[in-house]
Design a protein around this motif. Structure first.
Motif, PDB file in Angstrom:
ATOM      1  N   LEU B  17       0.614  -1.703  -0.086  1.00 33.90           N
ATOM      2  CA  LEU B  17       0.229  -0.025  -0.210  1.00 33.90           C
ATOM      3  C   LEU B  17       0.875   0.927  -0.058  1.00 33.90           C
ATOM      4  CD1 LEU B  17      -2.741  -1.005   2.776  1.00 33.90           C
ATOM      5  CD2 LEU B  17      -3.082  -1.254   0.438  1.00 33.90           C
ATOM      6  N   ASP B  18       2.506   0.995   1.120  1.00 26.89           N
ATOM      7  CA  ASP B  18       2.768   2.430   0.963  1.00 26.89           C
ATOM      8  C   ASP B  18       4.526   2.287  -0.100  1.00 26.89           C
ATOM      9  OD1 ASP B  18       4.598   0.205   1.431  1.00 26.89           O
ATOM     10  OD2 ASP B  18       4.365   0.829   4.079  1.00 26.89           O
ATOM     11  N   THR B 472     -16.604   2.642   1.127  1.00 26.39           N
ATOM     12  CA  THR B 472     -16.120   2.302   1.339  1.00 26.39           C
ATOM     13  C   THR B 472     -15.465   1.946   2.527  1.00 26.39           C
ATOM     14  OG1 THR B 472     -14.788   4.889   2.098  1.00 26.39           O
ATOM     15  CG2 THR B 472     -14.350   4.131  -0.838  1.00 26.39           C
ATOM     16  N   THR B 474     -12.758   1.569   6.226  1.00 29.98           N
ATOM     17  CA  THR B 474     -12.076   2.210   7.409  1.00 29.98           C
ATOM     18  C   THR B 474     -11.538   0.716   8.507  1.00 29.98           C
ATOM     19  OG1 THR B 474     -11.915   4.587   6.987  1.00 29.98           O
ATOM     20  CG2 THR B 474     -10.862   3.685   9.003  1.00 29.98           C
ATOM     21  N   ASN B 476      -8.854  -0.542  10.987  1.00 34.15           N
ATOM     22  CA  ASN B 476      -7.916  -0.077  12.036  1.00 34.15           C
ATOM     23  C   ASN B 476      -7.981  -1.780  13.489  1.00 34.15           C
ATOM     24  OD1 ASN B 476      -6.475   1.009  14.054  1.00 34.15           O
ATOM     25  ND2 ASN B 476      -8.502   2.018  14.162  1.00 34.15           N
ATOM     26  N   ASP B 487       0.047  -4.439   6.685  1.00 33.66           N
ATOM     27  CA  ASP B 487      -0.272  -3.701   6.128  1.00 33.66           C
ATOM     28  C   ASP B 487      -1.472  -4.177   5.442  1.00 33.66           C
ATOM     29  OD1 ASP B 487      -0.228  -2.129   8.513  1.00 33.66           O
ATOM     30  OD2 ASP B 487       0.908  -0.424   7.076  1.00 33.66           O
ATOM     31  N   ALA B 491      -4.767  -5.569   4.513  1.00 38.34           N
ATOM     32  CA  ALA B 491      -5.897  -5.026   3.888  1.00 38.34           C
ATOM     33  C   ALA B 491      -7.052  -6.081   2.551  1.00 38.34           C
ATOM     34  CB  ALA B 491      -5.477  -3.599   2.840  1.00 38.34           C
ATOM     35  N   ARG B 504     -10.411   0.413  -2.508  1.00 35.98           N
ATOM     36  CA  ARG B 504     -11.543   0.816  -1.118  1.00 35.98           C
ATOM     37  C   ARG B 504     -11.345   0.601  -0.116  1.00 35.98           C
ATOM     38  NH1 ARG B 504     -17.296  -0.146  -3.909  1.00 35.98           N
ATOM     39  NH2 ARG B 504     -17.753   0.020  -2.379  1.00 35.98           N
ATOM     40  N   ASN B 506      -9.116   1.401   3.697  1.00 31.83           N
ATOM     41  CA  ASN B 506      -8.339   3.141   3.917  1.00 31.83           C
ATOM     42  C   ASN B 506      -7.661   1.846   5.222  1.00 31.83           C
ATOM     43  OD1 ASN B 506      -7.246   4.845   5.286  1.00 31.83           O
ATOM     44  ND2 ASN B 506      -9.117   4.825   6.262  1.00 31.83           N
ATOM     45  N   LEU B 507      -6.489   1.898   5.571  1.00 31.86           N
ATOM     46  CA  LEU B 507      -5.880   1.308   6.620  1.00 31.86           C
ATOM     47  C   LEU B 507      -5.169   2.740   7.584  1.00 31.86           C
ATOM     48  CD1 LEU B 507      -5.521  -2.262   7.188  1.00 31.86           C
ATOM     49  CD2 LEU B 507      -3.043  -0.991   7.417  1.00 31.86           C
ATOM     50  N   VAL B 508      -5.625   1.933   9.127  1.00 32.86           N
ATOM     51  CA  VAL B 508      -5.296   3.230   9.771  1.00 32.86           C
ATOM     52  C   VAL B 508      -4.189   2.608  10.311  1.00 32.86           C
ATOM     53  CG1 VAL B 508      -5.521   4.492  12.372  1.00 32.86           C
ATOM     54  CG2 VAL B 508      -7.789   3.693  10.708  1.00 32.86           C
TER      55      VAL B 508
END
Ligand code: FES
Ligand code: FES
Lengths: 160, 771
Positions: B17-18, B472, B474, B476, B487, B491, B504, B506-508
């Protein structure tokens, strides 16, 4: 210790930073200009995480005195982001799963961009030699090398 | 339907993801952060391995312009923390116990000033006799490294300990003493393994600030926000609710950041100055102050029948824990649990201890006690094959555990791909041919194998899946991705559980003020344990979605089906369909409330069986689900120099199910190369208690040219029923069998068995010439 105002050409812009005479280029980039893409892994010229281009050639920012960089062109990962070679290298690394913690990655991108700019097909050995001064503790290098070889069009394996 | 392309999720080799942030230098690690008014800090390390602090004068340092605070052991609370024994403080108080132990800290307006001021502090010491080896620690009348050991707070169940002993444990099954008589061959050896430095490329770093109410916020490189929070709470005497731990991207950890590192002293400086303080260690300080893998001595005796059936295995290990106890008790316990290996051996006696010495504290490091014992056990098995003139893979296959067999301690193995791993490395390596391959002139050539086992599991974890108004997600979990890619994997699990594209989700980022509890990144557990929590939390969110849909459709919830791309519909009625956005909008604004799925669990596998095994002072009641592997290494040994060149490594791992195959391969390749460093060149060394190679110049980590081209990862999938989508873990095992596989290959090549790591050219040459 006394500080003087140093003027450096970084990523195509003239930048000023108050600097001690003993400060390295890496000190000024990170702490003075907050260009933190260049990493400090060892500060002794061994790990390659701080690799930048000085006058277009790879250099270890932790080994260079900032004052010696006056009048020279310094390009960091932030500046490379605009270039086509970097985009291709970055995409190849990302898509080949060649990134783990990423701390070595900016330095490796800079080294590979230099290799890409040299032109000509790069063999696996060429790739390994070009990143031989960049320590990656996570990946075992395999996917980094595969990514670069696939991009730079070298022979698959030169059976080293 | 908006006709999304193929959903990307479980089973796909997706980029991290990053990845974009990392390749562009935009990922902000702890040392990349700046806060308004921030000070920079530096630490001073002890010059002596063991000494009493007589006096200390900080006045000159304090007088240096730019210096805002100087702290020594005399200035900090004497609150001690630790893993099993609370023996550590943020700075040494009264006594120093290893060279490099932090004794003073300075915060100044810039780093150069802080470092300059360190030189102005005057310490006076009275040197004590240092205890530098395992034998010296256990000798009669040895000086006590912790004279107040009895007064330290300890986790219950440590038992009676000898002087300088940190832990003592055993696991006994069957009757080893009686079993030797049934053995046709008995092999006995003592193995010695060295201290290995983690050398994560990001040195330990923390940034702390304190608000008006005294609440502390600390950004740091770590493996668990909750471990940081708990340890800081102990160190500072603050309630946990007054400590907020945040984890920016982490530049590698490998176990070395699993405990607190520089967070406590950084916070103390922030408290003292009332300003944000950042402390990032220099490489040398990191190597001298933080942690290493435990050096150890392993004495092993193993017996088999003439047909290769393993009968008895007796192993005693002593881990050198260094100056503080940290996780040594857990490392010892886990090492013993792995000491039989993935084999059915009816009679085992596994005993061990960990001791204090006046050296750098040892802690968790990829493998966690397992590589040390496996270096012994896997060479024993290889040697039995040599003596019985059996093929080493056949011998292992003959004794290999299978699904349904019992681990030592009595836990049933629920999924076991060990045989398949052995078979796959054998086939991939073209084993029969390479076992016979001739060597080049002046070289000897060999190939051999090691079996690998490990666990994934451990302790508590939780996850929260929120469906936002537009459908979407989130996610956590509080889990820290230390670079291994969790991560992305989490996801993927979330996306596939909801049949959404990963784009779709999003990872906290981990934040103890926001994230649910997670014990930590370690024990190869995140994919397996946190993945389970994510899968179930997504399931809980889905139940709510189903309920809404059934109300809207006026049908039974059971008639609502999940469709690709964030939709639900009525089973058998394609045109009846609602999007997550429509349902989430209803939940937010009309009825029911926002959709939040949660799940929490503690590792819940079978407990050890006290009727089967005698487990003395063992620190866990249950620990994890077992993972397996097999590693084949081919080497060429230079007859003149003794240099071992690794030609090929095949590394097969039973991962249950590969959630992200490229990431799994990356874990295997990275583990193998760290294992090759351990096997061939890496060793932290001391002379009279002084570290002799605490720089990356002198401590050699494998580079791209020192690393074999041919590292072949092989993924074996055994479908673990309890795992998310069948997955187990793979973070640690890639390292575990490398050193014994190298040593076994060297033995095959040269006929000599090397029992001490690393296998340097000098040691190989010496053994070959002594032959
Ligand atoms: S930080 Fe410059 S080479 Fe390591
Ligand atoms: S990805 Fe972690 S050091 Fe290279």
């Amino acid at each position: 210790m006394k500080r003087t105002l140093l003027e450096l050409n970084v990523n195509g812009e003239l930048q000023q930073a108050p600097t001690r005479p003993t400060a390295t280029l890496l000190d000024v980039l990170r702490d003075g200009l907050h260009l933190t893409g260049s990493k400090r892994g060892c500060d002794q010229g061994v790990c390659g995480a701080c690799t930048v281009l000085v006058d277009g050639r790879p250099a270890r920012a932790c080994l260079m005195l900032a004052v010696d960089c006056q009048g020279r062109r310094v390009t960091t990962i932030e500046g490379l982001n605009e270039s086509g070679e970097a985009a291709a290298v970055q995409q190849a690394l990302a898509e080949n799963g060649a990134i783990q913690c990423g701390y070595c990655t900016p330095g490796i991108v800079v080294a590979l961009v230099d290799l890409a700019r040299a032109g000509g097909g790069a063999s696996e050995n060429d790739v390994r030699r070009s990143i031989s001064g960049n320590i990656c503790r996570c990946s075992g290098y395999v996917k980094i090398v595969e990514a670069a070889v696939s991009l730079l069009g070298g022979k698959a394996s030169d059976g080293r | 339907m908006d006709g999304e392309a193929k959903l990307r999720g479980v089973g796909d080799s997706l980029p991290r993801l990053d990845a974009g942030d990392k390749v562009g230098g935009r990922a902000r690690y702890t040392d990349d952060l700046f806060r308004p008014g921030m000070l920079h800090a530096a630490l001073m390390g002890s010059p002596y391995p063991f000494a009493r602090i007589i006096s200390c004068d900080t006045s000159e340092a304090l007088a240096l312009p730019g210096v805002k605070a100087v702290l020594t052991g005399a200035d900090i609370p004497a609150n001690r923390w630790g893993g099993f024994i609370n023996d550590e403080t943020a700075l040494a108080i009264d006594i120093v116990r290893y060279v490099g132990e932090p004794i003073a800290a300075i915060a100044a307006t810039d780093l150069a000033t802080a470092r300059e001021a360190l030189d102005l502090i005057e310490f006076e010491f009275e040197e004590l006799d240092p205890v530098l080896t395992i034998d010296a620690a256990m000798a009669d009348g040895a000086p006590l490294i912790h004279e107040n050991f009895a007064e330290y707070e300890k986790r219950p169940g440590q038992g009676d300990l000898a002087p300088n002993q940190v832990s003592r444990q055993s696991i006994i099954e069957g009757d080893v003493e009686a079993a030797w008589a049934d053995c046709n061959v008995v092999v006995e050896n003592t193995y010695e393994v060295q201290a290995q430095s983690h050398v994560y490329i990001e040195p330990c770093s923390a940034l702390a600030e304190v608000d008006e109410s005294g609440k502390v916020t600390v950004w740091s490189a770590n493996q668990s926000i909750y471990k940081v929070q708990a340890s800081l709470s102990k160190a500072l005497g603050l309630p946990m609710s007054k400590v907020r731990a945040i984890t920016p991207p982490v530049g590698g950890a490998f176990g070395g950041k699993s405990g607190v590192t520089v967070q406590p002293i950084t916070v103390m400086l922030a408290q003292k100055t009332g300003r944000p303080v950042k402390l990032t260690l220099s490489r040398t300080d990191d190597m001298m102050m933080m942690r290493s893998r435990h050096a150890a001595r392993v004495r092993v005796r193993t017996g088999a029948m003439a047909d290769g059936t393993l009968v008895a295995h007796e192993l005693d290990v002593i881990y050198d824990g260094g100056a503080y106890a940290e996780d040594s008790a857990a490392v010892l316990g886990f090492g013993l649990l792995m000491a039989r290996g993935p084999y059915n051996i009816p009679h085992v006696k596994l005993t061990g201890s960990a001791v204090y010495t006046n050296k750098l504290r040892a802690g968790g490091f990829r493998g966690f006690g397992n590589p040390q014992v496996t270096f012994g056990t896997e060479q024993q098995i290889d040697e039995i094959a040599v003596r019985l003139k059996m093929d080493p893979i056949d011998l292992r296959l003959k004794n290999a555990l299978q699904t349904g067999d019992l681990w030592v301690g009595g836990q049933t193995v629920t999924s076991c791909g060990f045989r398949e791993c052995l078979e796959q490395v054998r086939d991939a390596a073209d084993w029969p041919t390479r076992r016979q391959a001739p060597a080049a002139n002046g070289k000897r050539r060999g190939i051999s194998v090691a079996g690998v086992s490990h666990i994934c599991g451990l302790l508590g974890t939780s996850a929260i899946v929120r469906v936002l108004e537009d459908g979407t997600i989130t996610l956590n979990t509080g889990a820290v991705d230390i670079g291994q890619g969790s991560d992305t994997v989490l996801a993927q699990i979330c996306a596939s559980s909801l049949r959404l594209d990963i784009g779709r989700v999003n990872l906290v980022a981990p934040d103890s003020d926001a994230s649910p509890y997670n014990w930590g990144t370690g024990g190869t557990r995140v994919t397996y344990m946190v993945g389970r929590a994510v899968e179930s939390a997504a399931g809980a969110a889905l139940e709510q979605i189903r309920q809404h849909a059934s109300e809207i459709f006026e049908c039974a919830p059971a008639d609502v089906e999940l469709r690709d791309g964030g939709h639900v519909g009525i089973v058998g009625v394609p045109e009846k369909e609602l999007s997550f956005a429509e349902i989430s909008g209803r939940a937010h604004y009309v009825t029911g409330g926002p959709i939040i799925g949660t799940h929490a669990l503690v590792y819940d596998g079978q407990e050890f069986d006290p009727k089967r095994a005698l487990m003395d002072h063992f620190p866990f009641a249950r620990i994890g689900t077992y993972v397996f592997g097999a590693q084949v290494v081919e080497v060429e040994v230079d007859e003149v120099t003794g240099q071992v060149e690794v030609l090929n490594v095949w590394s097969a791992h039973d991962v249950g199910r590969a959630i992200n195959p490229a990431a799994v391969e990356g874990q295997i390749q990275g583990g193998v190369v760290q294992g090759l460093g351990y096997a061939l060149c890496e060793e932290l060394t001391w002379e009279d208690g002084q570290p002799t190679n605490p720089t990356m110049m002198d401590y050699k980590v494998p580079g791209a040219l020192d690393t074999p081209t041919n590292i072949h990862p092989i993924i074996v999938e055994s479908e673990e029923e309890t795992g998310p989508f069948g997955a187990k873990g793979v973070g640690e095992p890639g390292l575990v069998g490398v050193a014994p596989a190298v040593a076994n290959a060297v033995a095959h090549a040269t006929g000599v068995r090397l029992t001490r790591l690393p296998l340097t050219p000098e040691s190989v040459l010496r053994a070959m010439t002594a032959e």
